[in-house]
Design a protein around this motif. Structure first.
Motif, mmCIF file in Angstrom:
data_model
loop_
_atom_site.group_PDB
_atom_site.id
_atom_site.type_symbol
_atom_site.label_atom_id
_atom_site.label_comp_id
_atom_site.label_asym_id
_atom_site.label_seq_id
_atom_site.Cartn_x
_atom_site.Cartn_y
_atom_site.Cartn_z
ATOM 1 N N THR A 2 -2.968 7.539 0.115
ATOM 2 C CA THR A 2 -3.025 6.128 0.076
ATOM 3 C C THR A 2 -1.490 5.841 0.679
ATOM 4 O O THR A 2 -0.496 6.407 0.213
ATOM 5 N N TRP A 4 1.273 2.524 1.993
ATOM 6 C CA TRP A 4 1.647 1.176 2.182
ATOM 7 C C TRP A 4 2.657 0.870 2.786
ATOM 8 O O TRP A 4 3.773 1.563 2.959
ATOM 9 N N PRO A 34 0.196 -10.156 -3.799
ATOM 10 C CA PRO A 34 -0.997 -9.485 -3.690
ATOM 11 C C PRO A 34 -0.983 -7.983 -3.586
ATOM 12 O O PRO A 34 0.060 -7.574 -2.898
ATOM 13 N N ASN A 35 -1.671 -7.203 -4.398
ATOM 14 C CA ASN A 35 -1.501 -5.919 -4.409
ATOM 15 C C ASN A 35 -0.763 -5.210 -5.365
ATOM 16 O O ASN A 35 -0.232 -3.933 -5.251
ATOM 17 N N HIS A 36 -0.046 -5.864 -6.133
ATOM 18 C CA HIS A 36 1.298 -5.809 -6.780
ATOM 19 C C HIS A 36 1.003 -4.484 -7.547
ATOM 20 O O HIS A 36 1.852 -3.521 -7.833
ATOM 21 N N THR A 38 -1.392 -2.367 -7.443
ATOM 22 C CA THR A 38 -2.187 -1.112 -6.567
ATOM 23 C C THR A 38 -1.467 0.234 -6.283
ATOM 24 O O THR A 38 -1.933 1.252 -6.319
ATOM 25 N N SER A 145 -3.543 -9.110 8.140
ATOM 26 C CA SER A 145 -3.126 -9.436 6.733
ATOM 27 C C SER A 145 -1.665 -9.896 7.099
ATOM 28 O O SER A 145 -0.889 -9.467 7.972
ATOM 29 N N ASN A 147 0.054 -10.249 3.933
ATOM 30 C CA ASN A 147 0.840 -9.809 2.749
ATOM 31 C C ASN A 147 2.103 -9.014 3.012
ATOM 32 O O ASN A 147 2.167 -8.247 3.758
ATOM 33 N N ARG A 150 0.892 -4.172 2.296
ATOM 34 C CA ARG A 150 -0.402 -3.808 2.976
ATOM 35 C C ARG A 150 -0.551 -2.417 3.102
ATOM 36 O O ARG A 150 0.214 -1.349 3.511
ATOM 37 N N GLU A 151 -2.113 -1.941 2.957
ATOM 38 C CA GLU A 151 -2.393 -0.718 3.011
ATOM 39 C C GLU A 151 -2.496 -0.381 4.455
ATOM 40 O O GLU A 151 -3.074 -1.080 5.372
#
Length: 325
Positions: A2, A4, A34-36, A38, A145, A147, A150-151
């Motif tokens: 993963t 980011w 958002p995604n904080h 993750t 996105s 955000n 972001r992934e």
């Protein structure tokens, strides 16, 4: 794997909002993003400024805390969908589709938030000049996105960096991922209980001497653990040497290792392209080490030089002698 893409735009504004960023070492965010929750230890973190990629690393630790944050809301509809304009007036505009109110002022409320702060210094690779904002957006899982977190599609991102117009070697990042996954190598930036005393002890034993290069100013010397301090939290006997900061970092990442039989330095191939480092390959340690040091150096060698054959032979006194083929 993963990865980011995180926005580090307008540092002064982020500091005024309570964030404490330094791209090459740490990044801050909170639970309003958002995604904080993750992002996790071992993930790749790539920082950009909305114009280009600044650099990337691997998250070694995430500090989690509690705090308060001032957030604006629309004085007409009461929603928190308010954006502050930089140039156009009125200063605030509500993004609520059923409101769209514009005003010179906004309401403000205090809310409790969870705070997050990454630590990612050890594997940092500066990447300015490699990927532009449009190229980065195209590499996100959700390309549209907006955000701040972001992934990324890791395989595509990795390929773009290593095979692009300005190829960027990522061995340091790849090694850091492996090292962190195995619970070793986070010694570079941790503030540890007893660390000042540990360094003082090493200075008393070895003097102002880097174990890899020889005499050095005391200000340049760090107490390097030969094992994973983060894994056990102890300062072991014979578990440390004094190293220059750059060499400490390279040792933690396994780019430099010590052959425990010959007590000579072994460099990863990518370091040999740098003359100042290349001359260290095969060089002997500049200090005398004990059996305890050798034990820890052997563990480090096993972790980072597993492709080289190692045989353990029982010694006459019951101790083990390590032979590197």
């Amino acid at each position: 794997m993963t990865a980011w893409l995180v926005l580090a735009k307008a540092g002064s504004k982020r500091i005024s909002e309570g964030y404490d960023d330094s791209p090459a070492t740490h990044y801050s965010w909170d639970s309003t993003v958002p995604n904080h929750a993750t992002l996790k230890v071992g993930d790749v973190i790539a920082l950009w400024d909305s114009v280009e990629l600044l650099g990337l690393s691997v998250i070694e630790a995430i500090e989690v805390g509690q705090g308060e944050k001032e957030t604006p809301y629309c004085v007409k509809c009461g929603k928190a969908d308010v954006a502050e304009r930089k140039k156009k007036l009125p200063r605030f505009v509500c993004w609520n589709q059923n409101c769209k109110h514009e005003d010179d002022k906004a309401g403000w409320k205090t809310k409790k938030v969870t705070t997050y702060r990454s630590q990612h210094e050890a594997g940092w690779v500066d990447a300015r000049g490699t990927l532009t904002a449009p190229e980065l957006r195209a590499l996100c899982v959700q390309q549209a996105s907006q955000n701040s977190l972001r992934e990324l599609r890791w395989d595509d991102f990795h390929h773009a960096l290593t095979h692009g117009g300005v190829p960027l070697p990522l061995r340091v990042v790849d090694t850091a991922r492996q090292v962190i996954a195995e619970g070793h190598g986070t010694a570079t930036i941790r503030v540890r209980k007893g660390q000042p005393a540990f360094r003082k002890h090493l200075l008393e034993v070895f003097g102002e001497v880097c174990a890899f290069t020889g005499p050095a100013p005391v200000q340049a010397l760090e107490a390097a653990h030969l094992y994973s301090y983060a894994a056990n939290g102890k300062h072991h006997k014979g578990g440390g040497l004094l190293l220059r900061r750059d060499l400490h970092r390279l040792f933690d990442l396994g780019l430099i290792a010590v052959n425990p039989k010959t007590k000579t330095l072994h460099l990863a191939d990518e370091l040999k392209t740098y003359p100042d480092y290349a001359k260290l390959d095969g060089a002997p340690l500049t200090v005398s080490v004990t059996a305890d040091h050798t034990k820890w150096l052997t563990k480090h060698w096993y972790m980072h030089r597993s492709n080289l054959s190692v045989t353990v032979i029982p010694g006459q006194t019951g101790a083990a002698e390590t032979v590197i083929a």
